[in-house]
Design a protein around this motif. Structure first.
Motif, PDB file in Angstrom:
ATOM      1  N   TYR A 199       0.812  -1.218   0.000  1.00 41.43           N
ATOM      2  CA  TYR A 199       0.000   0.000   0.000  1.00 41.43           C
ATOM      3  C   TYR A 199       0.847   1.271   0.000  1.00 41.43           C
ATOM      4  O   TYR A 199       0.358   2.346   0.366  1.00 41.43           O
ATOM      5  CB  TYR A 199      -0.972   0.021   1.192  1.00 41.43           C
ATOM      6  N   ILE A 200       2.104   1.142  -0.424  1.00 38.22           N
ATOM      7  CA  ILE A 200       2.930   2.341  -0.562  1.00 38.22           C
ATOM      8  C   ILE A 200       2.449   3.160  -1.744  1.00 38.22           C
ATOM      9  O   ILE A 200       2.459   4.390  -1.708  1.00 38.22           O
ATOM     10  CB  ILE A 200       4.416   1.951  -0.709  1.00 38.22           C
ATOM     11  N   THR A 201       2.020   2.484  -2.813  1.00 35.49           N
ATOM     12  CA  THR A 201       1.447   3.168  -3.973  1.00 35.49           C
ATOM     13  C   THR A 201       0.089   2.554  -4.307  1.00 35.49           C
ATOM     14  O   THR A 201      -0.222   1.430  -3.891  1.00 35.49           O
ATOM     15  CB  THR A 201       2.359   3.055  -5.212  1.00 35.49           C
ATOM     16  N   ASP A 202      -0.700   3.300  -5.077  1.00 33.51           N
ATOM     17  CA  ASP A 202      -1.988   2.812  -5.565  1.00 33.51           C
ATOM     18  C   ASP A 202      -1.924   2.433  -7.040  1.00 33.51           C
ATOM     19  O   ASP A 202      -2.959   2.220  -7.674  1.00 33.51           O
ATOM     20  CB  ASP A 202      -3.070   3.893  -5.376  1.00 33.51           C
ATOM     21  N   VAL A 231      -4.027   8.563 -10.859  1.00 30.68           N
ATOM     22  CA  VAL A 231      -4.835   7.991  -9.776  1.00 30.68           C
ATOM     23  C   VAL A 231      -5.414   9.106  -8.916  1.00 30.68           C
ATOM     24  O   VAL A 231      -6.611   9.123  -8.598  1.00 30.68           O
ATOM     25  CB  VAL A 231      -3.992   7.025  -8.919  1.00 30.68           C
ATOM     26  N   GLU A 232      -4.569  10.055  -8.542  1.00 32.27           N
ATOM     27  CA  GLU A 232      -5.050  11.169  -7.721  1.00 32.27           C
ATOM     28  C   GLU A 232      -6.072  12.011  -8.479  1.00 32.27           C
ATOM     29  O   GLU A 232      -7.038  12.504  -7.900  1.00 32.27           O
ATOM     30  CB  GLU A 232      -3.874  12.034  -7.276  1.00 32.27           C
ATOM     31  N   SER A 233      -5.854  12.176  -9.778  1.00 31.04           N
ATOM     32  CA  SER A 233      -6.822  12.921 -10.583  1.00 31.04           C
ATOM     33  C   SER A 233      -8.179  12.231 -10.582  1.00 31.04           C
ATOM     34  O   SER A 233      -9.220  12.881 -10.473  1.00 31.04           O
ATOM     35  CB  SER A 233      -6.306  13.068 -12.019  1.00 31.04           C
ATOM     36  N   VAL A 286     -12.132   6.683  -0.994  1.00 27.37           N
ATOM     37  CA  VAL A 286     -11.436   7.099  -2.213  1.00 27.37           C
ATOM     38  C   VAL A 286     -10.276   6.168  -2.548  1.00 27.37           C
ATOM     39  O   VAL A 286      -9.552   6.409  -3.514  1.00 27.37           O
ATOM     40  CB  VAL A 286     -10.913   8.552  -2.084  1.00 27.37           C
ATOM     41  N   HIS A 287     -10.088   5.121  -1.765  1.00 34.74           N
ATOM     42  CA  HIS A 287      -8.986   4.191  -2.022  1.00 34.74           C
ATOM     43  C   HIS A 287      -9.413   3.000  -2.883  1.00 34.74           C
ATOM     44  O   HIS A 287      -8.564   2.187  -3.270  1.00 34.74           O
ATOM     45  CB  HIS A 287      -8.402   3.683  -0.708  1.00 34.74           C
ATOM     46  N   ASP A 288     -10.699   2.905  -3.197  1.00 37.29           N
ATOM     47  CA  ASP A 288     -11.160   1.844  -4.099  1.00 37.29           C
ATOM     48  C   ASP A 288     -10.931   2.326  -5.528  1.00 37.29           C
ATOM     49  O   ASP A 288     -11.863   2.665  -6.267  1.00 37.29           O
ATOM     50  CB  ASP A 288     -12.639   1.548  -3.840  1.00 37.29           C
TER      51      ASP A 288
END
Length: 743
Positions: free
Chosen positions: A50-53, A449-451, A270-272
């Motif tokens: 879970y360091i990156t998505d 991903v953040e966008s 927001v992590h899905d």
């Protein structure tokens, strides 16, 4: 996974991964949101921790871009936190691993010509006027400086010793201090020497032994020490750097989730990411390019690119996040990518390997990983060698023996595979040119991903999202246009109020109350006092307010002017009279009576307020009016031809039209001839955005004249479906005039 774990163990990076995981674990336990980006997103292990998505297999990311045996410098993760959470995460690292073993990395701030001239001038005891005269002389005689007036090609742009040479070989002009010759001479010698230590953007190192055994440490104002060496020395000595960074885009996401919970009672995940990336409404929002407030994709340039690419999915957004960067755009590769997107059968791949491995980007090497792919699959270099070659192509080590050795190996491998020499050289030419500006695909994927997370919140919770953007004071646009976007999404915008407003902007249902912090000149101590008193019940009147809150007369004036006491039902003129009665200027408080006295009864003269007075007060105190700015135009300006609306532009391509727009922002750039041209962004009467192009001739004939509303004439053009107005002329329209002559 096994391959990665084996490589991590062999290169002794397990501790680095575990410490990074520990930092993420703490952040999640504290409720913080993070984004892991950079080349670390090429790792499946990082994804599983879970360091990156970013899921590396989905995007065909190579682990060797992050870690490989031939990489000379240690890898690092870039971990972004919200701007208001990073210090706490940093504090955890220092406490968890010990202040003796932990420090921030330093950067060297070096002397440059202007600064060193100033410093030497002070050393020699020159007056400020004499120092400025020497600086003016240096600017006018140095190629590349902002004031140099020499002819193109007369001097090398990199030659900054012209002034020094002139000073030491010729007489100085009259009026220049006699010691100017020495200042220019010794100043040239000091350029690029260290001036003082500063703090790296986010680099932290952790050591087994106390850092005091390796370096002196300097305490900085935030309470964290820094080393006396920079990141390059840290790499040479084997220290692994942890980049703990911050950005306001994450603040938008975190605060929006909290505001939705408070305003609607809903929990938002927001992590899905997989569900968000495939959500039809989110993809439609992206395709519309209406991305105001969304991280990395809200600027006019990005909005135009999304429209040109009809972008509606994750893979295309990753590409868009890369080709928008200056290096790719200026090289012509952005245009080539867009053309091939619209005509996928209108070009030939250079070689079948390009079609097999670069079909996602239509044969264009957009990413650093693409350079590695071609070196590996076309020429047969190992992935570790391909990454080393990719790093050398940035220009830093092109003259090294290792680069020449790998270059020769490339051509030998091509010859062994019986490629025509012309093909091998053309591929090499493209590799060299692309390698210098290509962007890390994993980095773009993290941004994308953040966008998508921002897009999801804007799509389903637009009001809460815009409030979160406003409260984080960050984004491409000013606060005015995020307030405008909230209104376009259905919000009712209210000016600050001492009963309804807090320091930051807040929302109740669809009512948005601007925060007291937006009132220019309002002191933070007063805002804090107001918030404290609000917990004891609402203010009943201005007299009740001044009895509970210590407020200077000038501060009370600001609150009256912005309408913060409108709940009393009194006009501003009446409130100013009331202020004189209830406020004791010496103490800044109202009279503290044991028993309430009877209110005086008196009749005030009738003082009428103009219909636009409040709007101009808002422009003065907030920086923008809360009404539509078009309402403030003079009657003669309103009577003119309003022209086309933004929604009608695509129906009038190539036609000469008139449009009326409220200025939002502009971008200045240079043509290939070095002439200034501009791109403008505007809002029409219906609140929709449109864009203009101002070529050099029109920049000279009809320049921008500051903020306001303009009537713009020009021809509508379309490029890959993105319509803009090519300006032939424009004029700024006049606002109404208030009674006292203000505008």
């Amino acid at each position: 996974m096994r391959k990665e774990l084996k490589m991590i163990a062999e290169m002794d990076f397990a501790t680095y991964f575990l410490i990074t995981w520990d930092i993420i674990r703490y952040a999640e336990s504290a409720g913080y949101h993070h984004v892991g980006r950079g080349s670390g997103a090429n790792s499946i292990v990082a994804y599983c921790l879970y360091i990156t998505d970013v899921e590396p297999l989905e995007l065909d990311l190579y682990f060797e871009r992050f870690i490989n045996p031939q990489r000379s410098s240690p890898p690092d993760f870039d971990i972004d936190f919200s701007w208001d959470e990073r210090d706490d995460v940093t504090d955890y690292i220092f406490k968890r691993y010990g202040r003796e073993h932990t420090a921030l990395l330093a950067t060297y701030s070096t002397f440059q010509h202007a600064a060193v001239i100033r410093e030497l001038g002070k050393v020699f005891g020159l007056t400020p006027a004499d120092i400025e005269a020497i600086l003016d002389y240096w600017h006018k005689h140095t190629p590349g400086s902002w004031e140099w007036t020499g002819r193109k090609g007369e001097e090398s742009a990199g030659d900054t010793s012209t002034a020094t040479a002139a000073a030491t070989t010729a007489a100085l002009p009259e009026g220049l201090h006699p010691w100017a010759k020495h200042i220019l001479r010794y100043g040239d010698m000091l350029v690029d020497f260290p001036n003082y230590l500063s703090i790296h953007a986010g680099g932290i190192i952790i050591s087994e032994k106390p850092l005091s055994e390796a370096t002196a440490l300097q305490m900085m104002p935030k309470g964290f020490p820094i080393t006396h060496f920079d990141m390059y020395a840290a790499e040479e000595w084997g220290y692994h750097k942890f980049d703990i960074l911050s950005q306001r885009g994450l603040g938008h996401i975190k605060d929006c989730v909290d505001i939705v919970r408070e305003n609607q009672g809903k929990a938002v995940n927001v992590h899905d990411v997989e569900r968000i990336k495939n959500d039809d409404r989110v993809r439609a929002q992206l395709r519309s390019s209406r991305c105001m407030g969304c991280f990395y994709i809200e600027s006019p340039a990005m909005r135009g690119l999304l429209r040109k690419l009809r972008c509606d999915n994750y893979v295309h957004l990753v590409a868009a996040s890369s080709i928008i960067r200056p290096g790719v755009a200026s090289s012509g590769m952005m245009r080539a990518y867009i053309q091939r997107f619209h005509q996928p059968n209108g070009f030939d791949y250079l070689h079948p390997v390009f079609k097999e491995h670069l079909s996602e980007t239509f044969g264009v090497m957009v990413y650093q990983e693409d350079v590695m792919k071609i070196l590996h699959h076309f020429a047969g270099l190992g992935l570790d060698e391909a990454d080393v070659m990719r790093r050398m192509m940035t220009g830093k080590k092109r003259s090294s023996e290792a680069f020449e050795r790998l270059k020769q190996k490339y051509f030998d491998q091509c010859a062994a595979r019986r490629y025509p020499e012309e093909l091998s050289r053309e591929v090499w030419r493209q590799l060299e040119s692309f390698g210098g500006y290509s962007f890390c695909k994993a980095h773009s994927a993290s941004f994308a991903v953040e966008s998508f997370q921002s897009l999801y919140l804007k799509t389903y919770f637009p009001l809460e999202f815009m409030v979160a953007v406003i409260n984080n004071f960050g984004g491409f646009y000013s606060t005015e246009f995020y307030v405008h976007e909230a209104r376009m999404c259905g919000a009712r915008i209210h000016a600050p109020c001492v009963n309804r407003s807090k320091r930051l902007t807040r929302i109740e249902g669809q009512d948005v109350y601007l925060g007291l912090t937006h009132v220019r000149g309002l002191e933070s101590d007063l805002i804090q006092n107001i918030e404290h008193q609000q917990t004891m019940g609402p203010f009943k009147s201005m007299e009740n307010f001044v009895r509970r809150v210590h407020v200077a007369p000038s501060q009370l004036d600001l609150l009256i002017r912005i309408g913060a006491f409108r709940f009393t039902g009194m006009k501003k003129s009446e409130l100013f009279w009331e202020k004189s009665r209830v406020l004791t200027p010496e103490s800044g408080m109202g009279a503290q009576l044991l028993f309430a006295d009877e209110a005086d009864t008196y009749r005030l003269p009738v003082l009428e307020e103009g219909p636009y007075d409040q709007a101009f007060e808002e422009m003065d105190l907030l920086g923008f009016p809360l009404c539509a700015p078009f309402e403030l135009l003079e009657e003669s300006a309103k009577a003119g031809n309003p022209g086309l609306m933004a929604r009608e532009m695509d129906k009038h391509i190539h036609e000469l039209v008139t449009m009326t727009g409220y200025y939002v922002c502009r971008k200045d750039t240079r043509t290939v001839k070095g002439e200034l041209m501009k791109f403008g962004t505007w809002i029409d009467r219906e609140g929709q955005f449109f864009d203009t192009v101002h070529f050099p001739d029109q920049v000279r004939k009809t320049p921008f004249r500051g903020r306001g509303i303009y009537r713009i004439r020009g021809r509508l053009t379309s490029e890959f479906g993105f319509v803009s107005l090519e300006v032939h002329g424009m004029e700024r329209l006049a606002y109404v005039t208030t009674v006292d002559g203000g505008r």
